[in-house]
Motif scaffolding. Structure first.
Motif, PDB file in Angstrom:
ATOM      1  N   ARG A  30      -1.622  -2.952  -7.085  1.00 31.85           N
ATOM      2  CA  ARG A  30      -1.018  -1.743  -6.498  1.00 31.85           C
ATOM      3  C   ARG A  30       0.502  -1.823  -6.571  1.00 31.85           C
ATOM      4  NH1 ARG A  30      -5.086  -2.896  -2.262  1.00 31.85           N
ATOM      5  NH2 ARG A  30      -3.578  -4.196  -1.188  1.00 31.85           N
ATOM      6  N   GLU A  70      -4.247  -7.543  -4.923  1.00 36.55           N
ATOM      7  CA  GLU A  70      -5.237  -7.916  -3.909  1.00 36.55           C
ATOM      8  C   GLU A  70      -6.267  -8.816  -4.558  1.00 36.55           C
ATOM      9  OE1 GLU A  70      -6.574  -4.909  -1.260  1.00 36.55           O
ATOM     10  OE2 GLU A  70      -8.150  -6.199  -0.447  1.00 36.55           O
ATOM     11  N   LYS A 108      -9.036  -7.951  -7.130  1.00 40.37           N
ATOM     12  CA  LYS A 108      -9.729  -6.759  -6.659  1.00 40.37           C
ATOM     13  C   LYS A 108      -8.970  -5.498  -7.091  1.00 40.37           C
ATOM     14  CE  LYS A 108     -11.637  -5.175  -2.291  1.00 40.37           C
ATOM     15  NZ  LYS A 108     -11.496  -5.328  -0.850  1.00 40.37           N
ATOM     16  N   GLU A 109      -7.635  -5.536  -6.926  1.00 34.13           N
ATOM     17  CA  GLU A 109      -6.838  -4.334  -7.230  1.00 34.13           C
ATOM     18  C   GLU A 109      -5.374  -4.718  -7.421  1.00 34.13           C
ATOM     19  OE1 GLU A 109      -6.402   0.207  -5.469  1.00 34.13           O
ATOM     20  OE2 GLU A 109      -6.509  -1.430  -4.031  1.00 34.13           O
ATOM     21  N   GLU A 117      -2.988  -5.615 -14.649  1.00 35.24           N
ATOM     22  CA  GLU A 117      -4.315  -4.976 -14.617  1.00 35.24           C
ATOM     23  C   GLU A 117      -5.177  -5.471 -15.787  1.00 35.24           C
ATOM     24  OE1 GLU A 117      -3.207  -0.888 -12.199  1.00 35.24           O
ATOM     25  OE2 GLU A 117      -3.012  -0.978 -14.365  1.00 35.24           O
ATOM     26  N   ARG A 172       0.851  -1.199   0.000  1.00 35.49           N
ATOM     27  CA  ARG A 172       0.000   0.000   0.000  1.00 35.49           C
ATOM     28  C   ARG A 172       0.882   1.242   0.000  1.00 35.49           C
ATOM     29  NH1 ARG A 172      -4.980  -2.213   1.681  1.00 35.49           N
ATOM     30  NH2 ARG A 172      -4.536  -4.303   2.454  1.00 35.49           N
TER      31      ARG A 172
END
Ligand SMILES: Cc1ncc(COP(=O)(O)O)c(C=O)c1O
Length: 404
Positions: free
Chosen positions: A331, A340, A328-329, A320, A200
């Protein structure tokens, strides 16, 4: 002593019999590495996206590291800091050039956790205050001081009481830090991208706010760049993305090309440190100093840092565009990437191993990828394909097993 033990062929049973038991291990014995590849005892090849938890920034057995290491080993391996040493002097000078301006003193040690311990001691010495503000989901190490700032209760609880005076506030939440900071606060410690906590990145305004707040309160700002340092994120240090300098900069992992080394960079808001208050037997040994200098030489001469920025972006884009219903994502920055998932990561990690990719978890739901900066484009594509195929293979079974 059991005189035949060293001849026993089974690496795993030997380790299992005598290991501490602290680690859960994957059933593979790695014997050799080169660049981004690892080979097991059966000759199977793996693409390494774990890099020893981010250590092998230059990949494995980089020839220049091997040369620096063997050359220095023939000259001098150990030399405590009560004596001067040519390699140490060169490293300190080089670190002062490479790190953000204002940082020009360094405490040398042997790991990330030691760097964090030293930063806390320096913060208390320098400010005369006791309290530290850390963040939720932070990981700063597992020795008693750094563990006090690490957040995961599973790592902390069994060892309490820990060092008192550490408060955890939510990451990327400036207003909470502003609420708890006081004239008793010695330091605020923060990772620029939380690694273990789920990959994160810190928000730009949050970090800039912390810098300003710390200045206002006479508090030292500690950046824990143990995982993000030495090119990992596409800059030499991640704080360059934010155009910010800390008062204390914690370093480790990739610093010495795979050898154990850590350091704390010390800024000009820190007092002149009193003699005899801290130290390390192995810290600043000529062997690790020589490979640390060579690590920075290689990062520059092979232009690995801009490469990490460029290929890391490409890698993230490709992940992506997998457009999987199980993701989900995505990063991260440079070659520090987290995916994620909408499912637990453990079965995906096993499937990736079957498909020749070693990756890491970051918590229960995030797949963490820390490839070496020398990874080839072809290897990156193979990693992306392996992730897509692993999700397609494992996710349907997982969904059935976890259906309500
Ligand atoms: C941000 C951060 N700080 C500190 C540490 C502790 O480093 P070490 O395992 O070398 O003690 C780690 C290790 O993962 C880390 O990621």
């Amino acid at each position: 002593m059991n005189q035949h033990v060293s001849l026993m062929p089974n690496i795993m049973s030997l380790e299992d019999r005598h290991t501490s038991g602290f680690y859960s291990k994957r059933k593979v014995a790695i014997e050799r590495g080169l660049g981004a590849s690892l080979w097991d005892s059966n000759g199977n090849e793996y693409i390494d996206c774990a890099t020893g938890h981010g250590v092998a920034v230059l990949g494995h057995s980089h020839p220049n590291i091997t040369t620096a290491l063997t050359k220095q080993a023939r000259r001098l391996i150990t030399c405590p800091e009560i004596l001067y040493n040519d390699q140490r002097a060169r490293l300190l000078d080089r670190l002062a050039i490479e790190t953000p301006s204002g940082i020009d003193r360094f405490f040398l040690c042997n790991s990330g956790t030691e760097a964090v311990e030293a930063a806390f001691k320096i913060a208390r010495l320098s400010t005369g205050r006791r309290e530290i503000i850390a963040t939720k989901r932070a990981f700063h190490g597992r020795t008693m001081g750094s563990l006090s700032a690490t957040w995961n209760p599973n790592y902390r609880k069994p060892f309490e009481p820990l060092v008192p005076g550490v408060e955890h506030v939510p990451y990327n939440d400036f207003s909470r830090v502003a609420e708890v900071i006081s004239e008793n606060t010695a330091a605020v410690i923060v990772e620029l991208i939380q690694g273990e906590g789920g990959v994160r990145p810190a928000d730009y305004q949050y970090l800039r706010g912390l810098r300003e707040l710390c200045n206002r309160w006479g508090v030292l700002l500690i950046f824990d760049e143990v995982q993000t340092g030495f090119g990992r994120t596409g800059k030499m240090f991640a704080c360059e993305h934010y155009d910010l300098a800390p008062d204390l900069l914690c370093l480790g992992k990739g610093m010495a090309g795979g050898l154990p080394m850590g350091a704390v960079g010390i800024g000009d808001r820190v007092i002149k440190l009193p003699r005899g208050m801290h130290g390390s037997t192995f810290g600043g040994n000529p062997l690790c100093c020589s490979t640390a200098i060579e690590t920075m030489n290689i990062l520059h001469s092979e232009q690995l840092i801009p490469r990490a920025e460029r290929l890391g972006r490409l890698f993230k884009n490709e992940l992506e565009t997998l457009d999987s219903p199980h993701i989900k994502e995505v990063r991260g920055l440079g070659f520090m990437v987290g995916i994620e998932l909408k499912m637990r990561v453990t079965p995906i990690l096993s499937e990736l191993m079957n498909r020749g990719v070693v990756a890491l978890p970051a918590g229960n739901f995030v797949l963490r990828l820390l490839p070496p900066l020398v990874i080839t484009r072809d290897q990156l594509s193979r990693v992306v394909n392996a992730i897509r195929d692993s999700l397609a293979t494992v996710a349907p079974t997982y969904e059935v097993a976890h259906a309500v």
